[in-house]
Write a protein that holds these residues in place. Structure first.
Motif, short mmCIF file in Angstrom:
data_model
loop_
_atom_site.label_atom_id
_atom_site.label_comp_id
_atom_site.label_asym_id
_atom_site.label_seq_id
_atom_site.Cartn_x
_atom_site.Cartn_y
_atom_site.Cartn_z
N ASN A 195 -24.53 -28.71 11.05
CA ASN A 195 -24.09 -29.95 10.40
C ASN A 195 -23.81 -29.73 8.91
O ASN A 195 -22.85 -30.27 8.36
N GLU A 196 -24.65 -28.91 8.28
CA GLU A 196 -24.44 -28.61 6.85
C GLU A 196 -23.14 -27.83 6.64
O GLU A 196 -22.39 -28.09 5.70
N LEU A 198 -20.47 -27.81 8.63
CA LEU A 198 -19.33 -28.68 8.91
C LEU A 198 -19.10 -29.65 7.76
O LEU A 198 -17.95 -29.94 7.38
N GLU A 199 -20.19 -30.16 7.19
CA GLU A 199 -20.07 -31.07 6.05
C GLU A 199 -19.47 -30.35 4.85
O GLU A 199 -18.63 -30.92 4.13
N ALA A 200 -19.88 -29.09 4.64
CA ALA A 200 -19.33 -28.33 3.51
C ALA A 200 -17.83 -28.05 3.71
O ALA A 200 -17.07 -27.99 2.74
N GLY A 202 -15.89 -30.09 5.27
CA GLY A 202 -15.20 -31.37 5.24
C GLY A 202 -14.61 -31.79 6.56
O GLY A 202 -13.59 -32.50 6.61
N THR A 204 -15.56 -32.96 10.91
CA THR A 204 -16.57 -33.38 11.88
C THR A 204 -16.41 -32.54 13.14
O THR A 204 -15.37 -31.91 13.36
#
Length: 286
Positions: A195-196, A198-200, A202, A204
Motif C-alpha cells: 500500500n505504501e 502504490l501510494e508513493a 500515485g 490504486t
C-alpha cells in the motif's frame, strides 16, 4: 436425434477425450515430438475426425482406438528412459555441423540441410559470420545450438572477475487489478508495504494491470492507462549515492582536522566505505 446435434455431441466428447490424452502424455511430448509421438498424434486426430463426422462409426470403438494410440508414445517414452539404445533409434542423436570452426559437409548432406539453411539457423542465433563459430550441433528436435569462439562471446561477470549475482525469482503480486495473496507472501512483502509503494507511485491497486516484485525487493507496476508515467524504483541508486557521499564526507573530515588520531580514524572509515561500495556497486547498478 438430429444429425447436427449428434455431430456436436460426438465432437465435444472427442475434444474432452483428446484433452485428457494430451494431459496424460505430458508437456514434453507436446513440445518435442519423437517419431512415435508424431505418428500417434496424426493418427489420433484422424480417428477423432472420422468418428465425429461419420455416424456409422462407433463412438466406443473410437475411444478405444484413441486410448491405444495414446498409450503408444507413453510406452515408447518409458522404454526410451530405460534403454539408451532404443532412445538412440527412436529419438536419434545430435549431428555436429561445425567443429573447431570447420563445417562438416557430409553431416549437412546426411541431415539433408543446405548451407543456406544452416546459415539461416545461425542467423536465428544472432550469428552472421561463420568464422565466429567454434561449435554447432543440430539437436534431435531440429534446433541448432551454437558455441561461439572465446573472443566472440559476450563478457560475463566471471570474465571481469566480479562478484557473481544470485538473483531470486520475481513474483507477480498484482494481476488485472487484483492482489495475489499467495505470491505476495512468497515475495516476503506485506500488504502495508504494498500500500505504501502504490501510494508513493500515485496509483490504486484497481488501476494496476500487472505488479511484480523483483529480486531486489522493488515493486514494478504497469497500469491500464498507458499515458500515465509511473516512477521507477530509486532505492538502489539512492543507496549508492548515499554511500559515495558518506565516503567523501569522511575524506573531507580527515583533511579538515589537525588531530592525527582523528585524521586516521576518518581516513580508515573512508577506506572501509570505499570497499563496501566496490563490493555492492555491481548489485546497486544492475
Amino acid at each position: 436425434m438430429a444429425q447436427w446435434l449428434e455431430i456436436i455431441l460426438r465432437s465435444f466428447s472427442f475434444l474432452i477425450m483428446l484433452f485428457v490424452i494430451t494431459k496424460i502424455i505430458g508437456k514434453r511430448q507436446i513440445s518435442q515430438l519423437s517419431f512415435f509421438e508424431y505418428v500417434a498424434g496424426i493418427t489420433i486426430g484422424s480417428i477423432a475426425a472420422e468418428v465425429s463426422m461419420v455416424r456409422e462409426r462407433s463412438v466406443f470403438d473410437g475411444f478405444v482406438a484413441i486410448v491405444v494410440w495414446g498409450l503408444v508414445p507413453l510406452l515408447a517414452g518409458y522404454i526410451a528412459m530405460k534403454s539408451k539404445a532404443f532412445r538412440g533409434v527412436v529419438e536419434g542423436s545430435g549431428t555436429v555441423f561445425i567443429k573447431d570452426g570447420k563445417v562438416f559437409e557430409d553431416n549437412l548432406k546426411k541431415e539433408k540441410y543446405t548451407i543456406d539453411e544452416m546459415l539461416s539457423l545461425l542467423r536465428k542465433k544472432d550469428v552472421f559470420f561463420l568464422e565466429d563459430v567454434e561449435y554447432a550441433i543440430l539437436e534431435q528436435d531440429g534446433s541448432l545450438n551454437v558455441l561461439l569462439k572465446k573472443d566472440k562471446r559476450p563478457l560475463t561477470r566471471s570474465d571481469l572477475q566480479l562478484v557473481p549475482i544470485n538473483e531470486k525469482e520475481p513474483h507477480t503480486i498484482i494481476m488485472d487489478g487484483r492482489l495475489l495473496i499467495e505470491a505476495l507472501a512468497k515475495s516476503g512483502k506485506t500488504r502495508e508495504w504494498l500500500n505504501e509503494e502504490l501510494e508513493a507511485a500515485g496509483v490504486t491497486m484497481e488501476n494496476v494491470f500487472l505488479g511484480q516484485v523483483n529480486s531486489y525487493g522493488e515493486l514494478y507496476i504497469d497500469v491500464y492507462d498507458d499515458q500515465l508515467q509511473t516512477p521507477t524504483p530509486q532505492e538502489r541508486p539512492l543507496l549508492l549515492a548515499t554511500l559515495k557521499k558518506l565516503a567523501a564526507d569522511m575524506e573531507s573530515f580527515a583533511l579538515s582536522t589537525d588531530c592525527k588520531k582523528t585524521k586516521e580514524m576518518y581516513a580508515k572509515n573512508a577506506e572501509e566505505i570505499q570497499q563496501v561500495i566496490q563490493r555492492t556497486q555491481p548489485y546497486l547498478l544492475s
